[in-house]
Design a protein around this motif. Structure first.
Motif, mmCIF file in Angstrom:
data_model
loop_
_atom_site.group_PDB
_atom_site.id
_atom_site.type_symbol
_atom_site.label_atom_id
_atom_site.label_comp_id
_atom_site.label_asym_id
_atom_site.label_seq_id
_atom_site.Cartn_x
_atom_site.Cartn_y
_atom_site.Cartn_z
ATOM 1 N N TYR A 1 35.959 41.115 39.710
ATOM 2 C CA TYR A 1 37.209 41.826 39.400
ATOM 3 C C TYR A 1 37.015 42.636 38.125
ATOM 4 C CZ TYR A 1 38.943 38.563 42.860
ATOM 5 O OH TYR A 1 39.118 37.847 44.023
ATOM 6 N N LYS A 2 37.669 43.801 38.075
ATOM 7 C CA LYS A 2 37.508 44.717 36.949
ATOM 8 C C LYS A 2 38.131 44.160 35.671
ATOM 9 C CE LYS A 2 35.595 47.671 39.748
ATOM 10 N NZ LYS A 2 34.120 47.811 39.741
ATOM 11 N N LYS B 1 48.635 37.284 31.909
ATOM 12 C CA LYS B 1 48.347 36.958 33.308
ATOM 13 C C LYS B 1 48.817 35.549 33.667
ATOM 14 C CE LYS B 1 46.330 37.463 37.362
ATOM 15 N NZ LYS B 1 46.766 38.439 38.383
ATOM 16 N N ASP C 1 43.489 41.747 37.476
ATOM 17 C CA ASP C 1 43.239 42.028 38.894
ATOM 18 C C ASP C 1 43.000 40.784 39.741
ATOM 19 O OD1 ASP C 1 43.372 44.708 38.206
ATOM 20 O OD2 ASP C 1 41.204 44.884 37.899
#
Length: 676
Positions: free
Chosen positions: A61-62, A93, A66
């Motif tokens: 994941y970037k 997050k 994400d």
């Protein structure tokens, strides 16, 4: 905040993100992800890397934003300058815990300190729990979660937390080599948030942990640390570095913590029953013994060995730690003698000699025969002994030492480890580790009834009048010590010297008389002399089965103001006489502030002998005290050395106390031992 619950996302995460995951093996971002995956972590793994699509077969994941779900834990391996901002994103997050591997913070100087301050602000603002920065991560084998290196999956009983990553790795290497593993490993790093106190509290509640081991350079929050030690129900072993002034400065520069005064740590560790280790090997040994050996019922050891030398080392170490190595009772000794080959030495130790190589079951026979009389079986395999691992029983009160066995030793060690039996590489390390079970227990008092200090076997104590006369003739002023055989004779001698006088028991079996009430000082008149004589004779009746009384010596009291020192010689049968000097009086054996010099010796060597004791400042004049007559002391040293050289039949000479004045000296008590 529930501290233990707040640490669960770090130590028992259900999912982990590796921020800074790398495609290149050898880089931490790759190796930590590999260890999580190869270690069998059962939850979701989220590699974070803006430039990759897949690493180790895992979708990349970037950014943390994400990931399909908020991971419990983020392992951060990115440049220090962007760590604070990244942790803010983790908190947004929904990440609950983070391990910051990255260095370059407070340990790196003012710029790094500024970055660490930013990190602390994020933690305070978000409530994120953080291990590190500048750390080696966390490994929890029972949870299959290795966010660290090297990869160790063996589930052990020792939890280890370290303020040094390298020391942590070394401890893990030792545990891995012996197949012990750990219940948990935490590299604390700079401790911007989670510190040693919280880790201690956590592992105290961890069902997989039996012993908690710590490497500390300093303590971040003293009150919390004391609370953690106070509440600890499991053994705690600590290696506290920075004991010296220079070492404490290095510790502060390393961890930016207050290293503290070492004597204070000694006191608090004793108060809270912490097993303090002085070396990394002791840290490992103590933790291993407390975790894997059963607590002995008592201090009595039976030593079975194939190496007499190794057994002697074990006995020396046992005495140092207050453990007992008593001889078997006569009946048991006879049974052992009937059972063993004739050339085997039967006693304690039992020396099985080289026969143990071809007949290793001799060890088991000795252990089975002596278990009822001893608390711990010390089993020393001192040769290449095939089948050694079959002679011991897992979980039994047996201490295994294996040394000098080369390839056979390596093969047998593996079998011991597979059976869960700890092995120690030297007798000293094994005995010192076993002694930790008794570290905070009072040492047993000596058995009553026997004289406290007797003349060594094989030696004879010369009568006091003869000893004093010999030393006086040698050129050292000494108190005359004629003997009285009844009270009125003592009074007559006292009048002859003039009051005050000293009186002492005269017995060829007693080298030191004070402990048994055999010394009276400063007697001022006839009645005191009569009473002292009677009390001395009454005191000896307690020891009448062991001692012969030749009378009571009467001596003039020395003038006051002298510094009590001890001067003596010990004659070695091979190397001849050795001169001893130190602080004297009744405290000689307690402080043991003595030094030795091989004879013959030059004046410079004798002068150096004076300076080598800790109490040397007392000779030169300390805090207003007068300087002592070191020239007279040098003359006495030379006279005693000459006397000892002329009398090789004398084993020991002891002038104690020898009173050293501003001018001159005087030997109050003289003891001379001759060989029988």
């Amino acid at each position: 905040m529930d501290i233990l619950a707040s640490l669960t996302p770090i130590f028992k995460p259900r999912s982990v993100a590796v921020i800074g995951a790398s495609t290149a093996p050898g880089k931490l971002g790759h190796d930590i992800l590999a260890n999580l995956k190869n270690g069998g972590f059962p939850g979701a793994l989220y590699p974070i890397n803006p430039k990759a699509d897949e690493i180790l077969g895992l979708k990349v994941y970037k950014a943390i934003a994400d990931t399909p779900a908020a991971p419990d834990l983020a392992v951060v391996v990115i440049p220090a300058r962007i760590v604070a901002a990244t942790l803010s994103q983790c908190a947004e997050k929904g990440v609950k815990g983070a391990i910051v591997i990255t260095g370059g913070f407070a340990e790196a100087g003012p710029d790094g300190q500024r970055l660490q301050d930013e990190l602390a602000q994020v933690i305070r603002k978000t409530g994120l729990r953080v291990i590190g920065p500048n750390c080696q991560g966390v490994n929890m084998p029972h949870e299959l979660m290795c966010a660290s290196w090297p990869l160790i999956t063996t589930r052990g009983r020792i939890a280890f937390a370290s303020q040094s990553g390298t020391v942590g790795a070394a401890f893990l290497d030792m545990a891995a080599a012996e197949h012990l593993g750990v219940s948990g490993f935490v590299s604390l790093g700079n401790r911007v948030d989670v510190d040693e106190a919280e880790v201690l509290m956590y592992f105290n509640q961890d069902p997989h942990t039996k012993v908690i081991a710590l490497y500390l350079e300093g303590v971040k929050r003293a009150s919390y640390f004391l609370d953690a030690l106070r509440e600890a129900e499991k053994p705690v072993v600590i290696l506290k570095a920075g004991r010296t002034i220079q070492g404490s400065r290095a510790a502060e520069s390393h961890t930016k913590s207050m290293a503290g005064t070492d004597a204070i740590y000694d006191a608090l560790f004793r108060k809270y029953r912490v097993h303090r280790a002085d070396t990394l090997e002791e840290l490992f040994d103590f933790a291993k013994a407390l975790a894997y050996l059963p607590k002995p019922k008592g201090r009595k050891l039976m030593i079975s060995t194939s190496s007499g030398g190794a057994a002697i080392l074990a006995i020396d170490e046992a005495e140092k730690h207050g453990l007992a190595v008593p001889e078997p009772n006569p009946i048991l000794k006879e049974r052992l003698r009937e059972m063993l080959p004739a050339h085997c030495a039967v006693g304690n130790p039992v020396d099985l000699t080289g026969d143990a190589i071809s007949a290793p079951d001799l060890y088991k026979q000795v252990m089975d025969k002596t278990r009822g009389e001893y608390d711990t079986q010390v089993v020393i395999f001192g040769d290449p002994i095939p089948g050694a691992s079959r002679q011991v029983t897992p979980g039994a009160s047996e201490l295994v030492v294996f040394l000098g066995g080369a390839e056979v030793e390596r093969e047998e060690r593996q079998k011991f480890y597979e059976a869960g039996i700890p092995v120690f590489p030297t007798p000293e390390r094994g005995i010192a580790a076993l002694a930790q079970f008794f570290r905070f227990d009072p040492r047993p008092a000596p058995a009553p009834g026997r004289p406290p200090v007797a003349v060594p076997e094989g030696l004879q104590l010369l009568p006091p009048p003869e000893a004093a006369a010999m030393i006086t003739k040698a050129g050292i002023p000494a108190a005359a010590a004629p003997l009285a055989l009844e009270p009125e004779q003592a009074v007559e001698l006292a009048r002859g010297f003039g009051y005050p006088v000293a009186m002492k028991i005269a017995s060829p079996q007693l080298a030191h008389k004070t402990d048994m009430g055999g010394v009276f000082l400063g007697l001022e008149n006839d009645e005191e002399v009569r009473q002292a004589y009677q009390e001395i004779i009454d005191a000896t009746r307690l020891y009448e089965h062991w001692v012969t009384v030749h009378g009571v010596s009467v001596s003039p009291m020395a003038k006051p103001g002298g510094l009590e020192v001890i001067l003596g010689t010990v004659t070695d049968p091979q190397y001849g006489p050795t001169l001893m000097f130190g602080l004297g009086g009744v405290n000689t054996e307690i402080y043991k502030d003595v030094a030795f010099c091989i004879l013959p010796a030059e004046d410079a060597e004798l002068e150096d002998l004076m300076t080598r004791i800790k109490g040397y400042p007392l000779l030169t004049g300390y805090r207003g005290q007068p300087p002592r007559d070191t020239k007279a002391l040098l003359t006495a040293m030379k006279a005693l050395a000459t006397f000892a050289g002329k009398h090789p039949e004398l084993d020991q000479i002891e002038l104690n106390p020898l009173l050293l004045y501003e001018k001159g000296l005087f030997a109050v008590d003289v003891r001379i031992f001759s060989r029988g």
